[in-house]
Motif scaffolding. Structure first.
Motif, PDB file in Angstrom:
ATOM      1  N   ARG A  54       0.727  -1.323  -0.236  1.00 13.76           N
ATOM      2  CA  ARG A  54      -0.022  -0.008  -0.067  1.00 13.76           C
ATOM      3  C   ARG A  54       0.780   1.236  -0.079  1.00 13.76           C
ATOM      4  NH1 ARG A  54      -2.426   4.035   2.064  1.00 13.76           N
ATOM      5  NH2 ARG A  54      -4.598   4.354   2.048  1.00 13.76           N
ATOM      6  N   THR A  55       1.664   1.391   1.035  1.00 13.85           N
ATOM      7  CA  THR A  55       2.366   2.491   1.176  1.00 13.85           C
ATOM      8  C   THR A  55       3.693   2.665  -0.098  1.00 13.85           C
ATOM      9  OG1 THR A  55       3.792   1.590   2.983  1.00 13.85           O
ATOM     10  CG2 THR A  55       2.082   3.101   3.499  1.00 13.85           C
ATOM     11  N   GLU A  56       3.963   3.768  -0.538  1.00 14.71           N
ATOM     12  CA  GLU A  56       4.893   3.859  -1.594  1.00 14.71           C
ATOM     13  C   GLU A  56       6.309   3.489  -1.347  1.00 14.71           C
ATOM     14  OE1 GLU A  56       4.239   7.598  -3.465  1.00 14.71           O
ATOM     15  OE2 GLU A  56       2.172   7.213  -4.090  1.00 14.71           O
ATOM     16  N   ASP A  57       6.706   4.006  -0.103  1.00 16.87           N
ATOM     17  CA  ASP A  57       7.836   3.788   0.461  1.00 16.87           C
ATOM     18  C   ASP A  57       8.389   2.390   0.882  1.00 16.87           C
ATOM     19  OD1 ASP A  57       6.725   4.156   2.808  1.00 16.87           O
ATOM     20  OD2 ASP A  57       7.762   5.609   3.338  1.00 16.87           O
ATOM     21  N   GLY A  58       7.316   1.559   1.007  1.00 18.00           N
ATOM     22  CA  GLY A  58       7.335   0.056   1.318  1.00 18.00           C
ATOM     23  C   GLY A  58       7.292   0.238   2.929  1.00 18.00           C
ATOM     24  N   THR A  59       6.964   1.039   3.621  1.00 15.86           N
ATOM     25  CA  THR A  59       6.909   1.003   5.220  1.00 15.86           C
ATOM     26  C   THR A  59       5.302   1.176   5.682  1.00 15.86           C
ATOM     27  OG1 THR A  59       7.239   3.345   5.428  1.00 15.86           O
ATOM     28  CG2 THR A  59       9.283   1.995   5.456  1.00 15.86           C
ATOM     29  N   VAL A  60       5.104   0.692   6.869  1.00 15.60           N
ATOM     30  CA  VAL A  60       3.848   1.181   7.686  1.00 15.60           C
ATOM     31  C   VAL A  60       4.080   2.322   8.330  1.00 15.60           C
ATOM     32  CG1 VAL A  60       2.235   0.414   9.119  1.00 15.60           C
ATOM     33  CG2 VAL A  60       3.090  -1.399   7.522  1.00 15.60           C
ATOM     34  N   LYS A  61       3.292   3.456   7.980  1.00 16.65           N
ATOM     35  CA  LYS A  61       3.567   4.670   8.462  1.00 16.65           C
ATOM     36  C   LYS A  61       2.792   4.827   9.818  1.00 16.65           C
ATOM     37  CE  LYS A  61       4.922   7.203   4.322  1.00 16.65           C
ATOM     38  NZ  LYS A  61       4.670   8.320   3.399  1.00 16.65           N
ATOM     39  N   LEU A  62       3.270   4.978  10.845  1.00 17.00           N
ATOM     40  CA  LEU A  62       2.702   4.999  12.308  1.00 17.00           C
ATOM     41  C   LEU A  62       3.147   6.311  12.978  1.00 17.00           C
ATOM     42  CD1 LEU A  62       1.167   3.948  14.788  1.00 17.00           C
ATOM     43  CD2 LEU A  62       3.215   2.746  15.142  1.00 17.00           C
ATOM     44  N   GLY A  63       2.061   7.493  13.027  1.00 13.73           N
ATOM     45  CA  GLY A  63       2.223   8.629  13.551  1.00 13.73           C
ATOM     46  C   GLY A  63       2.339   8.449  15.413  1.00 13.73           C
ATOM     47  N   VAL A  94      -2.889  -3.356   5.324  1.00  8.49           N
ATOM     48  CA  VAL A  94      -2.913  -2.275   5.795  1.00  8.49           C
ATOM     49  C   VAL A  94      -4.311  -1.314   5.681  1.00  8.49           C
ATOM     50  CG1 VAL A  94      -0.558  -2.455   5.857  1.00  8.49           C
ATOM     51  CG2 VAL A  94      -1.492  -1.365   4.039  1.00  8.49           C
ATOM     52  N   ASP A  95      -5.048  -2.047   4.985  1.00 10.17           N
ATOM     53  CA  ASP A  95      -6.300  -1.256   4.732  1.00 10.17           C
ATOM     54  C   ASP A  95      -6.887  -0.718   6.148  1.00 10.17           C
ATOM     55  OD1 ASP A  95      -8.648  -0.506   2.713  1.00 10.17           O
ATOM     56  OD2 ASP A  95      -9.720  -1.694   4.698  1.00 10.17           O
ATOM     57  N   ARG A  96      -7.188   0.438   6.021  1.00  2.27           N
ATOM     58  CA  ARG A  96      -7.572   0.825   7.321  1.00  2.27           C
ATOM     59  C   ARG A  96      -8.994   0.315   7.951  1.00  2.27           C
ATOM     60  NH1 ARG A  96      -7.460   7.433   5.676  1.00  2.27           N
ATOM     61  NH2 ARG A  96      -5.216   7.605   5.070  1.00  2.27           N
ATOM     62  N   GLU A  97     -10.035   0.036   7.053  1.00  3.17           N
ATOM     63  CA  GLU A  97     -11.200  -0.544   7.340  1.00  3.17           C
ATOM     64  C   GLU A  97     -10.808  -1.938   7.864  1.00  3.17           C
ATOM     65  OE1 GLU A  97     -14.240   0.301   7.985  1.00  3.17           O
ATOM     66  OE2 GLU A  97     -14.479   2.243   6.899  1.00  3.17           O
ATOM     67  N   LYS A  98     -10.277  -2.648   7.260  1.00  6.44           N
ATOM     68  CA  LYS A  98      -9.818  -4.028   7.633  1.00  6.44           C
ATOM     69  C   LYS A  98      -9.109  -4.230   9.081  1.00  6.44           C
ATOM     70  CE  LYS A  98      -9.859  -6.039   2.890  1.00  6.44           C
ATOM     71  NZ  LYS A  98      -9.008  -6.701   1.922  1.00  6.44           N
ATOM     72  N   VAL A  99      -8.318  -3.144   9.310  1.00  7.85           N
ATOM     73  CA  VAL A  99      -7.370  -3.242  10.438  1.00  7.85           C
ATOM     74  C   VAL A  99      -8.259  -2.827  11.613  1.00  7.85           C
ATOM     75  CG1 VAL A  99      -5.668  -2.177  11.787  1.00  7.85           C
ATOM     76  CG2 VAL A  99      -5.266  -2.707   9.265  1.00  7.85           C
ATOM     77  N   ARG A 100      -9.035  -1.957  11.353  1.00  5.27           N
ATOM     78  CA  ARG A 100     -10.058  -1.484  12.411  1.00  5.27           C
ATOM     79  C   ARG A 100     -10.995  -2.778  12.823  1.00  5.27           C
ATOM     80  NH1 ARG A 100     -15.391   0.321  12.420  1.00  5.27           N
ATOM     81  NH2 ARG A 100     -15.807   0.351  10.281  1.00  5.27           N
ATOM     82  N   ALA A 101     -11.508  -3.392  12.003  1.00  6.85           N
ATOM     83  CA  ALA A 101     -12.299  -4.636  11.845  1.00  6.85           C
ATOM     84  C   ALA A 101     -11.493  -5.598  12.963  1.00  6.85           C
ATOM     85  CB  ALA A 101     -12.772  -5.239  10.670  1.00  6.85           C
ATOM     86  N   ALA A 102     -10.259  -5.709  12.412  1.00  8.25           N
ATOM     87  CA  ALA A 102      -9.325  -6.767  13.279  1.00  8.25           C
ATOM     88  C   ALA A 102      -9.159  -6.726  14.552  1.00  8.25           C
ATOM     89  CB  ALA A 102      -8.187  -6.916  12.438  1.00  8.25           C
ATOM     90  N   LEU A 103      -9.037  -5.251  14.949  1.00  9.20           N
ATOM     91  CA  LEU A 103      -8.827  -4.491  16.311  1.00  9.20           C
ATOM     92  C   LEU A 103     -10.049  -4.741  17.112  1.00  9.20           C
ATOM     93  CD1 LEU A 103      -7.162  -1.189  16.297  1.00  9.20           C
ATOM     94  CD2 LEU A 103      -6.446  -3.172  17.688  1.00  9.20           C
TER      95      LEU A 103
END
Length: 394
Positions: free
Chosen positions: A29-38, A337-346
């Motif tokens: 998903r992310t262009e730089d190949g990382t999971v971006k966590l603020g 890393v899809d937001r909806e899928k991660v939200r459902a998993a949480l």
């Protein structure tokens, strides 16, 4: 009596390494190949120390996960932003992370007022806000079925604490009659309001109710009234500097060792106990986590943190470390890393923390055990980890 918690065998490193390569497409998903966590926290200002520990804990977790292969082969990139401990700066930091850094997940903030201000920003952007250190119950009241579906909290609330302390006092000590001596602040009064909410659950009552001003030094008249009231325990939520004074004056009025303190006012510190050991004997309070907690995962975290940073971790370091691992587990289970899928998993997750299993209720609040401490023979004794179900407002 120590309460043993059942634990699933959990090893996030092994789980991450074992992900099937076929799932890698879902993670692209992310262009730089990382999971971006603020990470929004006070990096400057009077609460900068809390922010520093929060960042260290988050970065240590990311380092562990990345060393084990990352999430779906992607490394977690922790991107800190300074809230300065104020709502205005917290909102600005959140917007920068979303608009400029294009993060999909944010952890923050230490301050409840900052987190409350961040909630609508994350909601409007559809970005997951996972809180790890704010304790105001209103954050949870507004989350999940309360309206903000993108807010989750992996931290006990002030209401959790008040309920669990009361539950332990009633069920383990047999107390049903209480006196209140709490600080006259929003925190002190809210803690008592939450306590009152759950008194009927334990067939309990408050016989006397008093509040003290910050800096107050004479509690003798109130303590004398408590002595004659028939109370079995004193509920005290307040300042650490008041506890030794209250303890010494409990000895003066003759209730030390007879009517214990319960609540949260740093009863378990060496300075409090040393000031009035007889009065502090039997004092009870709850904590989200303690370095001395006896679980393999907790001990391993403490040892690794000390080796990494040269000092012992505090609560903020632990909860941010654990929350990054929790998020990684949700991403792993979502295989995306899809937001909806991660939200459902949480929402459906069962995660084994260092304190016990974590699940989320319909307000996206973690059902978290809290550690109960009781002063025994002049030393804080960990009595186990306890949890309780919150009654949400209708």
């Amino acid at each position: 009596m120590t309460i043993e918690l059942s634990r699933r065998g959990f090893c996030i490193g092994t789980a991450l390494i074992g992900l099937q390569s076929a799932s890698s497409i879902a993670f692209a998903r992310t262009e730089d190949g990382t999971v971006k966590l603020g990470l929004v926290a006070p990096m400057s200002g009077p609460n900068a120390r809390y922010g520093a520990f929060s960042l260290r804990g988050a970065e240590m977790a990311a380092k562990e996960i990345n060393a084990a292969g990352g999430v779906g082969g992607r490394k977690i990139n922790v991107m800190p932003a300074d809230s300065q401990g104020t709502p205005v700066e917290g909102v600005s930091a959140t917007r920068r992370l979303i608009d400029q850094n294009q993060v999909d997940y944010i952890i923050g903030d230490v301050s409840s007022s900052v987190t409350l201000a961040m909630q609508p920003v994350a909601e409007d952007a559809g970005v997951l806000l996972l809180n790890a250190a704010s304790s105001n119950p209103m954050i949870t009241y507004k989350a999940g079925v309360g309206g903000f579906k993108w807010t989750f909290r992996n931290y006990p609330t002030d209401e959790n604490r008040a309920l669990i302390v009361l539950q332990y006092a009633a069920e383990k000590k047999g107390f049903t009659k209480y006196a209140v001596l709490s600080v006259d602040t929003d925190y002190g009064r809210a803690a008592i309001a939450f306590t009152k909410k759950y008194l009927p659950r334990f067939n309990s009552q408050i016989l006397t109710e008093d509040y003290y001003k910050e800096g107050e030094v004479d509690f003798r008249s109130v303590l004398s009234k408590i002595r004659d009231s028939g109370a079995q325990a004193i509920i005290m939520y307040g300042n650490a500097d008041s506890t030794p004074i209250v303890g010494r004056q409990m000895i003066e009025v003759g209730i030390a060792g007879k009517i214990p303190l319960i609540g949260n006012a740093e009863f378990n510190t060496a300075s409090s106990i040393k000031a009035a050991p007889k009065a502090l004997e039997g004092a009870i309070e709850a904590a989200a986590w303690l370095p001395a907690y006896d679980s393999p995962k907790s001990k391993a975290f403490v040892e690794k943190f000390i080796a990494e940073y040269g000092e012992a971790p505090n609560n903020h370091a632990y909860v941010h470390w654990e929350t990054v691992h929790l998020l990684a587990k949700a991403i792993e289970q979502a295989q995306s890393v899809d937001r909806e899928k991660v939200r459902a998993a949480l929402s459906a997750i069962h995660y084994d923390s260092a304190v016990g299993e974590v699940t989320f209720d319909d307000h996206n609040q973690a059902r978290l055990p809290m550690i109960l401490l009781e002063i025994e023979h002049g030393k804080p004794a960990i009595k186990g980890a306890y949890s309780a179900e919150i009654d949400y407002p209708k």
